[in-house]
Design a protein around this motif. Structure first.
Motif, PDB file in Angstrom:
ATOM      1  N   GLY A   1      14.701  -1.013  64.386  1.00 42.12           N
ATOM      2  CA  GLY A   1      13.818  -1.884  65.383  1.00 42.12           C
ATOM      3  C   GLY A   1      12.811  -2.594  64.434  1.00 42.12           C
ATOM      4  N   ILE A   2      12.516  -3.794  64.803  1.00 45.84           N
ATOM      5  CA  ILE A   2      11.577  -4.756  64.062  1.00 45.84           C
ATOM      6  C   ILE A   2      10.458  -5.192  65.260  1.00 45.84           C
ATOM      7  CG2 ILE A   2      11.183  -6.798  62.546  1.00 45.84           C
ATOM      8  CD1 ILE A   2      14.230  -6.425  62.123  1.00 45.84           C
ATOM      9  N   ASN A   3       9.315  -4.971  64.855  1.00 42.27           N
ATOM     10  CA  ASN A   3       8.294  -5.337  65.974  1.00 42.27           C
ATOM     11  C   ASN A   3       7.647  -6.545  65.187  1.00 42.27           C
ATOM     12  OD1 ASN A   3       6.536  -5.297  68.143  1.00 42.27           O
ATOM     13  ND2 ASN A   3       4.863  -4.323  66.855  1.00 42.27           N
ATOM     14  N   PHE A   4       7.449  -7.877  65.906  1.00 42.99           N
ATOM     15  CA  PHE A   4       7.131  -9.038  64.886  1.00 42.99           C
ATOM     16  C   PHE A   4       5.982  -9.537  65.917  1.00 42.99           C
ATOM     17  CE2 PHE A   4       7.827 -13.625  64.464  1.00 42.99           C
ATOM     18  CZ  PHE A   4       7.281 -13.767  63.031  1.00 42.99           C
ATOM     19  N   ASP A   5       4.994  -9.747  65.476  1.00 43.75           N
ATOM     20  CA  ASP A   5       3.832 -10.301  66.072  1.00 43.75           C
ATOM     21  C   ASP A   5       2.832 -10.923  65.145  1.00 43.75           C
ATOM     22  OD1 ASP A   5       2.010 -11.281  68.118  1.00 43.75           O
ATOM     23  OD2 ASP A   5       2.885  -9.695  69.316  1.00 43.75           O
ATOM     24  N   LEU A   6       1.671 -11.543  65.668  1.00 44.15           N
ATOM     25  CA  LEU A   6       0.822 -12.222  64.624  1.00 44.15           C
ATOM     26  C   LEU A   6       0.188 -11.345  64.059  1.00 44.15           C
ATOM     27  CD1 LEU A   6      -0.611 -14.650  67.420  1.00 44.15           C
ATOM     28  CD2 LEU A   6       0.431 -15.500  65.569  1.00 44.15           C
ATOM     29  N   PRO A   7      -0.253 -11.539  62.752  1.00 50.38           N
ATOM     30  CA  PRO A   7      -1.104 -10.605  61.838  1.00 50.38           C
ATOM     31  C   PRO A   7      -2.275  -9.621  62.563  1.00 50.38           C
ATOM     32  CG  PRO A   7      -0.740 -12.340  60.683  1.00 50.38           C
ATOM     33  CD  PRO A   7      -0.231 -12.863  62.027  1.00 50.38           C
ATOM     34  N   HIS A   8      -2.971 -10.406  63.359  1.00 51.39           N
ATOM     35  CA  HIS A   8      -4.217  -9.660  63.908  1.00 51.39           C
ATOM     36  C   HIS A   8      -3.805  -8.631  64.950  1.00 51.39           C
ATOM     37  CE1 HIS A   8      -3.986 -12.827  66.929  1.00 51.39           C
ATOM     38  NE2 HIS A   8      -4.435 -11.753  68.024  1.00 51.39           N
TER      39      HIS A   8
ATOM     40  N   ASN B   1      15.072 -11.744  60.414  1.00 51.37           N
ATOM     41  CA  ASN B   1      16.477 -11.598  60.739  1.00 51.37           C
ATOM     42  C   ASN B   1      16.982 -10.270  61.537  1.00 51.37           C
ATOM     43  OD1 ASN B   1      17.465 -14.193  59.455  1.00 51.37           O
ATOM     44  ND2 ASN B   1      17.663 -13.035  57.477  1.00 51.37           N
ATOM     45  N   ALA B   2      17.725 -10.279  62.559  1.00 49.16           N
ATOM     46  CA  ALA B   2      18.210  -9.143  63.278  1.00 49.16           C
ATOM     47  C   ALA B   2      19.880  -9.554  63.969  1.00 49.16           C
ATOM     48  CB  ALA B   2      17.170  -8.819  64.176  1.00 49.16           C
ATOM     49  N   ASP B   3      20.218  -8.539  64.311  1.00 51.31           N
ATOM     50  CA  ASP B   3      21.718  -8.758  65.195  1.00 51.31           C
ATOM     51  C   ASP B   3      21.449  -9.477  66.626  1.00 51.31           C
ATOM     52  OD1 ASP B   3      23.009  -7.549  63.146  1.00 51.31           O
ATOM     53  OD2 ASP B   3      22.847  -5.473  64.018  1.00 51.31           O
ATOM     54  N   ALA B   4      19.970  -9.061  66.904  1.00 56.33           N
ATOM     55  CA  ALA B   4      19.716  -9.708  68.413  1.00 56.33           C
ATOM     56  C   ALA B   4      18.311  -9.759  68.166  1.00 56.33           C
ATOM     57  CB  ALA B   4      20.329  -8.673  69.377  1.00 56.33           C
ATOM     58  N   ILE B   5      17.702 -10.690  69.099  1.00 56.49           N
ATOM     59  CA  ILE B   5      16.376 -10.884  69.286  1.00 56.49           C
ATOM     60  C   ILE B   5      15.972 -10.704  70.813  1.00 56.49           C
ATOM     61  CG2 ILE B   5      14.575 -12.666  69.147  1.00 56.49           C
ATOM     62  CD1 ILE B   5      15.900 -12.086  66.690  1.00 56.49           C
ATOM     63  N   PHE B   6      14.812  -9.785  70.946  1.00 52.46           N
ATOM     64  CA  PHE B   6      14.383  -9.549  72.377  1.00 52.46           C
ATOM     65  C   PHE B   6      12.891 -10.097  72.575  1.00 52.46           C
ATOM     66  CE2 PHE B   6      11.935  -6.619  74.973  1.00 52.46           C
ATOM     67  CZ  PHE B   6      12.825  -6.299  75.930  1.00 52.46           C
ATOM     68  N   MET B   7      12.569 -10.659  73.737  1.00 51.41           N
ATOM     69  CA  MET B   7      11.349 -11.201  73.916  1.00 51.41           C
ATOM     70  C   MET B   7      11.092 -10.830  75.238  1.00 51.41           C
ATOM     71  SD  MET B   7      11.349 -15.195  72.134  1.00 51.41           S
ATOM     72  CE  MET B   7      12.955 -15.511  72.852  1.00 51.41           C
TER      73      MET B   7
ATOM     74  N   ARG C   1      17.698 -18.482  66.859  1.00 44.25           N
ATOM     75  CA  ARG C   1      18.933 -18.851  66.531  1.00 44.25           C
ATOM     76  C   ARG C   1      19.392 -18.398  65.077  1.00 44.25           C
ATOM     77  NH1 ARG C   1      22.860 -23.304  68.814  1.00 44.25           N
ATOM     78  NH2 ARG C   1      24.292 -21.907  67.686  1.00 44.25           N
ATOM     79  N   LYS C   2      18.358 -19.200  64.327  1.00 43.32           N
ATOM     80  CA  LYS C   2      18.592 -19.093  62.997  1.00 43.32           C
ATOM     81  C   LYS C   2      18.563 -17.520  62.433  1.00 43.32           C
ATOM     82  CE  LYS C   2      16.134 -23.476  62.170  1.00 43.32           C
ATOM     83  NZ  LYS C   2      14.858 -24.006  61.534  1.00 43.32           N
ATOM     84  N   ALA C   3      17.564 -16.793  63.178  1.00 44.81           N
ATOM     85  CA  ALA C   3      17.295 -15.299  62.792  1.00 44.81           C
ATOM     86  C   ALA C   3      18.552 -14.338  63.133  1.00 44.81           C
ATOM     87  CB  ALA C   3      16.156 -14.886  63.392  1.00 44.81           C
ATOM     88  N   ILE C   4      19.421 -14.835  64.169  1.00 47.07           N
ATOM     89  CA  ILE C   4      20.698 -13.951  64.484  1.00 47.07           C
ATOM     90  C   ILE C   4      21.471 -13.987  63.465  1.00 47.07           C
ATOM     91  CG2 ILE C   4      22.457 -13.750  65.995  1.00 47.07           C
ATOM     92  CD1 ILE C   4      20.735 -14.994  68.310  1.00 47.07           C
TER      93      ILE C   4
END
Length: 370
Positions: free
Chosen positions: A216-223, A247-253, A273-276
């Protein structure tokens, strides 16, 4: 005036009065949350008297008559129950919980308290008074009141940031079980999953807990990431989704794209798309699909969310299936499907390529193939 026309006018008048004072329901609910009325009743384990409720309120001298009127209003709205218990020939009113008021418990696993606190805070309520002004002049009502857009305001205001993050975490919990049930098979064929705009990581943590093979990768703004707790199997990454996505196999939003205009969403989806990393990859979007004439339990709320986006965000909106289709086609997604689940948003799965590891024929929960 004909009797039928007279009746229609009276009904119209009543409806306008109801709309005019609909804010009263929100304020009564906010009062119940602030006083922790549901928690007080819950602690007793059964229906209790008004004085027992008052004794649990953090105040040396609560106004009993005012409390009684709040409870009368909330009982009429079926938030609490009311019945009379005979005592020594007399009668005493007892108040109990309903399936509705259980959502007002502060420490419950499933609770709407943080969202209630956020949406009824003056920070978010005041901009509604500038809705007409924003239509006349352009711009967002939130900016007209606070001098910043909501994300900039959050980065500069730690108290608002914390309240906002708590509300997002609570919605993540509320919809997570439904998502895991509605898309159980869809998480099985990925090695890594990036939650874009994942807040403090509650959502991706639940997915990884249910599917431990996923990185799992949790991605958000630094603050936002700065306040995120550690979650087993989850890596926190700070950044800007308009620049690049991990980069990941799938993106979740979840409830991300509705915050932004079509132009912004196209930018975000291009970065997705670029990250998949592989051709079997996909983007899993948890967002509202508006049905103009829909009549299920959440359709009124979905329409309200659309206005909410207009007041608080730059170009944010809720989209119909046709609008989602056009958006995804613009970015070059080969196909998509929509899975309806019993909550406010739906699951929209977008595939950059025609091949994928899912058996879409076997999918259920209101699958609509493009």
């Amino acid at each position: 005036m004909e009797p039928k026309e007279t009746l229609a006018m009276v009904q119209g008048q009543a409806e306008i009065w109801q709309h005019m004072f609909s804010f009263v329901d929100s304020m009564a609910l906010k009062c119940a949350v602030e006083l922790r009325i549901a928690d007080i009743i819950h602690c007793y384990g059964s229906a209790i008297t008004l004085r027992q409720i008052a004794s649990g309120i953090n105040s040396p001298s609560p106004n009993i008559s005012h409390l009684a009127r709040i409870m009368r209003s909330l009982v009429r709205k079926n938030i609490f129950t009311e019945h009379h218990h005979p005592v020594d020939g007399g009668g005493e009113t007892l108040y109990g919980l309903t399936q509705t008021s259980k959502w007002l418990l502060h420490d419950a696993e499933l609770s709407l308290v943080p969202m209630m606190i956020l949406q009824n805070h003056s920070w978010l309520l005041t901009p509604w008074h500038c809705l007409g002004q924003s239509i006349k002049e352009g711009g967002t009502a939130f900016n007209k009141v606070h001098g910043d857009e909501v994300w900039d305001f959050a980065s500069k205001n730690p108290d608002f940031n914390n309240i906002f993050n708590d509300a997002m975490a609570c919605t993540a919990k509320n919809v997570m079980r439904v998502i895991l049930a509605g898309y159980e098979d869809g998480f099985g064929c990925m090695g890594s999953l990036a939650d874009v705009g994942g807040g403090t990581g509650g959502m991706i943590a639940e997915i990884v807990k249910a599917h431990p093979h996923i990185k799992g990768i949790n991605f958000d703004l630094p603050h936002v990431i700065a306040t995120a707790p550690l979650h087993e199997g989850v890596t926190h990454v700070g950044g800007d989704m308009f620049d690049a996505i991990p980069n990941a196999d799938a993106i979740f939003m979840k409830w991300v794209l509705h915050d932004w205009s079509d132009e912004h969403c196209i930018n975000i989806l291009k970065n997705c798309r670029k990250a998949i990393q592989q051709k079997s990859g996909k983007v899993i979007i948890v967002d509202i699909v508006v049905e103009k004439d829909g009549n299920d339990l959440f359709d009124e709320i979905r329409m309200a969310f659309d206005l909410l986006m207009m007041v608080h965000t730059i170009g944010g909106k809720e989209r119909t299936e046709l609008e989602w289709k056009k958006l995804l086609e613009e970015v070059g997604f080969a196909r998509y499907k929509i899975i309806k689940i019993p909550t406010i948003p739906s699951i929209i799965v977008a595939y950059p390529y025609n091949c994928c590891c899912e058996d879409v024929v076997g999918a259920t929960h209101g699958l609509l193939d493009a």
